[in-house]
Enzyme design. Structure first.
Site, short mmCIF file in Angstrom:
data_model
loop_
_atom_site.label_atom_id
_atom_site.label_comp_id
_atom_site.label_asym_id
_atom_site.label_seq_id
_atom_site.Cartn_x
_atom_site.Cartn_y
_atom_site.Cartn_z
N GLU A 187 0.81 -1.23 0.00
CA GLU A 187 0.00 0.00 0.00
C GLU A 187 0.84 1.27 0.00
O GLU A 187 0.46 2.29 0.57
CB GLU A 187 -0.96 0.01 1.19
CG GLU A 187 -1.93 -1.15 1.21
CD GLU A 187 -2.92 -1.11 2.37
OE1 GLU A 187 -4.06 -1.58 2.19
OE2 GLU A 187 -2.55 -0.58 3.43
N GLU A 256 -6.76 -7.64 -0.84
CA GLU A 256 -7.39 -7.54 0.47
C GLU A 256 -8.85 -7.16 0.34
O GLU A 256 -9.18 -6.01 0.06
CB GLU A 256 -6.68 -6.50 1.36
CG GLU A 256 -5.28 -6.89 1.77
CD GLU A 256 -4.68 -5.93 2.80
OE1 GLU A 256 -5.45 -5.16 3.44
OE2 GLU A 256 -3.46 -5.93 2.98
#
Length: 741
Positions: A187, A256
């Site tokens: 991320e 995710e």
């Protein structure tokens, strides 16, 4: 025209054949990809993955967790690699116990499942310091996740060590192992701009470093919108159906999907309904997705001091399909299992067929897949978050509840709708048992005195940063000073009490005045700094001020997060004849940790060279107290939780194993704009604060104690209580499914 509801049962044989193919063992399979999917051993596959973090459970649980994921329709397991667990000091590696990475991956392989390994090595994950070793922050010139030589040196060194370890064990798919995908970084796209041009250079370097490892399987970078062509850009979020990889030659991967959310001490319980999770998954595969991972499928437990945040609870249950204790969460687990079966009926079409999107009306659409032989599959979606709809598709009428997707593997029979839950539900209870011992229950008690014992570690005329001082070797740091009060102070005679003011960067503080506990102040998961304002009783002459500062997990994400500090910044007392007494730059003495830590009182059989008091009735409401009791294991075979509702705040161990931080902190009650609910509405986009329960209740009452930690008898339970509780009411509770409907 006719209404068709169909039945998934008619496809049972086909489902079984598809699953057997998906789950077969891998023999030296090359892994490649194009814009549609991964190809494993020259066969395109849809991947439905379950995140299970090996250090958040124990080795005895791993086989059953993996098997339960497989039975739930998953064909892959995903995990991060936890750098600070594996390299606790520079160049010193650990792979024992919960950190036996190779053993975990081989269990996945033995189950005939794929493995997705996110090496990172930064992980975030609500894990202490984002998984990065704290020692690295103190290597000169280091800035985490940035273009500097120390960071890149240690990151590459650890990544290479892990890769070589896994190559040696032949765990990558081209070697016959289960690992089909790996990930570098995590991320970073959210924060890259904050690091300037160096951020972009670092992201590109990370990708190049990873690819140079030559592992034979693709690398991913999640939420990395400028990922180079050599790695696959992927999506994280509650919904990823609209995600598009940053180049057209890459498959659509969802690393995710959050089926629940994490909790903080003092926070409420977030819930994501099974219907909405299923909706998000169906939308993703209907829109061309080919690799999907539940983060988390089993959340597990933040044993010891591994939780991050700060303020992340010891429980990392995440309201995942498999609960913290290893039991399927029904109906979520069952509903998603049915969904996976329905999706896999159309696997070949979804990864090889021609895709067409058809508008069926306002907020209604069909994603249709066909091939040259005329085979067809369809995903019918009602995007309206309020109203059910009836839709016509291929001259047949279908009822679509609001915010739902119906799956038609033959473009005719509806075998699954995301809003129609038909799987079993269960009621889970925590059944309490009193602590018992075959030799008779006897408590040993040792109480510490507030403040410094022995010699101070150092003395300064200033307030120091907590984390820079302890370097996370302990949660605890004592700040102590003393003041002399003149007998002429008016408050001594008039009964007016002076007021103590403290400001802190966080996380939590216990205050002792003249060795008496005065109270606690704390931040929370949304606002870490705090202030304390409290009246104090002072006497003429010398007065001791002992302040126990505590961390509750270190920051785990954000730009430059490693520089976020903790600890006191200001101390003053108002109410003296001359006004306010500012103690900020007074003479402060410091001590790292509490005495029992230095004496290693949590180790089995260790008396710590202190005098324990033996009693059958341990004291209540006594701060800074160590309790030790020898107990039998609870009856039965159900998972076990330690009920700490009667205690204040502290740490617990069984047979030397770290149960973790306990803190049955009460979640704040309803406010006009922030309320708990009795029932969740699955319709509409989910956010963590959409469906909350637990207002006015302990944010965590039970603390998972794995069955494998128990012996038949002679189990040593050790508790360090910081502010006072009632140990006589501590119980072991068995987690039991008491009803299935």
């Amino acid at each position: 025209m006719k209404r068709v509801t169909g039945s998934i049962a008619s496809y049972a044989i086909l489902v079984a054949m598809v699953f057997l193919l998906s789950w077969r063992a891998i023999d030296s399979a090359n892994v490649t990809y194009d814009h549609r999917s991964l190809s494993i051993g020259n066969r395109r596959q849809l991947i439905i993955s379950a995140a299970i973090h090996y250090p958040r459970s124990v080795p005895a649980m791993w086989p059953s967790l993996v098997q339960t994921a497989k039975e739930g329709g998953c064909n892959a397991i995903e995990s991060y690699v936890f750098w600070n667990g594996h390299e606790p000091s520079p160049g010193k590696y650990y792979f024992g116990g919960r950190y036996n990475l190779v053993k975990f991956i081989k269990i996945v392989q033995e189950a005939g499942m794929h493995m997705i390994l996110r090496i990172g090595p930064f992980v975030a994950a609500e894990w202490n310091y984002g998984g990065v070793p704290v020692w690295l922050h103190y290597v000169p010139g280091t800035v985490f996740r940035a273009d500097n030589e120390p960071w890149k040196h240690y990151m590459e060194s650890f990544t290479t060590y892990i890769v070589n370890l896994l190559k040696k064990e032949k765990l990558f798919a081209p070697q016959g192992g289960p690992i089909i995908l790996s990930q570098v970084e995590n991320e970073y796209g959210y924060y890259e701009k904050d690091y300037g041009e160096g951020g972009k250079r670092y992201a590109q370097w990370s990708a190049s470093m990873a690819v140079s490892q030559n592992i034979g399987v693709p690398w991913m970078m999640c939420q990395q919108w400028d990922a180079p062509s050599t790695v696959i850009s992927t999506c994280n979020g509650f919904y990823c159906d609209q995600f598009t990889p940053n180049t057209p030659d890459k498959p659509k991967i969802w690393t995710e999907n959050w089926p629940g959310w994490f909790k903080t001490f003092g926070g409420r319980d977030p819930h994501r309904p099974a219907e909405d999770v299923a909706y998000s998954v169906a939308r993703f595969f209907g829109k061309g997705g080919s690799v999907h991972n539940y983060y988390m499928y089993h959340g597990g437990t933040n044993f010891g001091r591994t939780s991050g945040g700060p303020f992340i609870t010891t429980s990392y249950d995440y309201e995942a399909p498999i609960d913290e204790y290893g039991l399927p969460r029904l109906p979520k687990w069952g509903h998603l299992k049915d969904l996976h079966k329905a999706i896999m009926l159309s696997e070949n079409l979804l990864i090889s067929g021609e895709h067409k999107n058809i508008t069926l009306g306002h907020s209604l659409e069909a994603d249709v897949y066909t091939n040259s032989s005329g085979t067809c599959a369809a995903f019918l979606s009602n995007l309206d978050d309020k109203s059910d709809k009836t839709v016509m598709f291929r001259n047949t009428s279908y009822h679509l509840p609001a915010w739902s997707v119906s799956i038609l593997p033959d473009c005719k029979n509806e075998v699954f709708n995301t809003a129609k839950v038909t799987s079993k539900s269960s009621k889970v209870e925590m059944l309490p048992e009193d602590l018992k011992s075959s030799s008779g229950l006897k408590w040993e008690v040792f109480s510490e005195k507030p403040g410094i014992w022995g010699e101070a570690d150092f003395v300064k005329n200033e307030l120091v940063d907590h984390i820079n001082t302890t370097k996370d070797t302990t949660d605890y740091l004592w700040y102590t000073t003393s003041i002399n009060v003149s007998g002429k102070e008016e408050f001594l005679n008039k009964g007016n009490r002076p007021v103590l003011f403290i400001e802190s960067k966080g996380h939590t503080l216990h205050v002792f005045i003249n060795k008496e506990y005065l109270g606690t102040a704390t931040g929370n998961g949304t606002h870490v700094p705090f202030k304390l304002k409290k009246s104090v009783s002072l006497k003429a002459g010398d007065n001791n001020i002992d302040l126990l500062s505590m961390t509750v997990g270190l920051s785990n994400a954000g730009s430059f997060y490693e520089w976020v500090g903790a600890g006191l910044t200001s101390v003053s007392i108002k109410g003296f004849n001359k006004g306010t007494l500012n103690l900020t730059n007074s003479k402060w003495s410091y001590k790292l940790g509490v005495q029992g830590e230095h004496l290693e009182l949590s180790k089995p059989g260790n008396s710590g060279a202190v005098k324990w008091t033996v009693t059958t009735k341990p004291p209540k409401k006594q701060p800074l107290t160590w309790y030790k009791v020898v107990i039998d294991q609870p009856s039965g075979s159900e998972p076990v939780g330690l009920d700490m509702i009667s205690m204040g705040k502290g740490m617990a161990w069984l047979n030397g194993e770290e149960i973790g931080r306990y803190w049955p902190r009460i979640a704040r009650k309803n406010t006009p704009n922030d309320e708990c609910v009795k029932e969740c509405d699955y319709r509409g986009k989910f956010m963590p604060d959409k469906c909350l329960t637990g207002c006015g209740e302990a944010s965590q009452r039970w603390y998972h104690v794995p069955r494998s930690w128990f012996k038949a008898s002679g189990n040593e339970l050790v508790i360090f209580e910081e502010k006072g509780g009632n140990p006589m009411k501590i119980k072991l509770s068995k987690r039991k499914v008491s009803a299935v409907q």
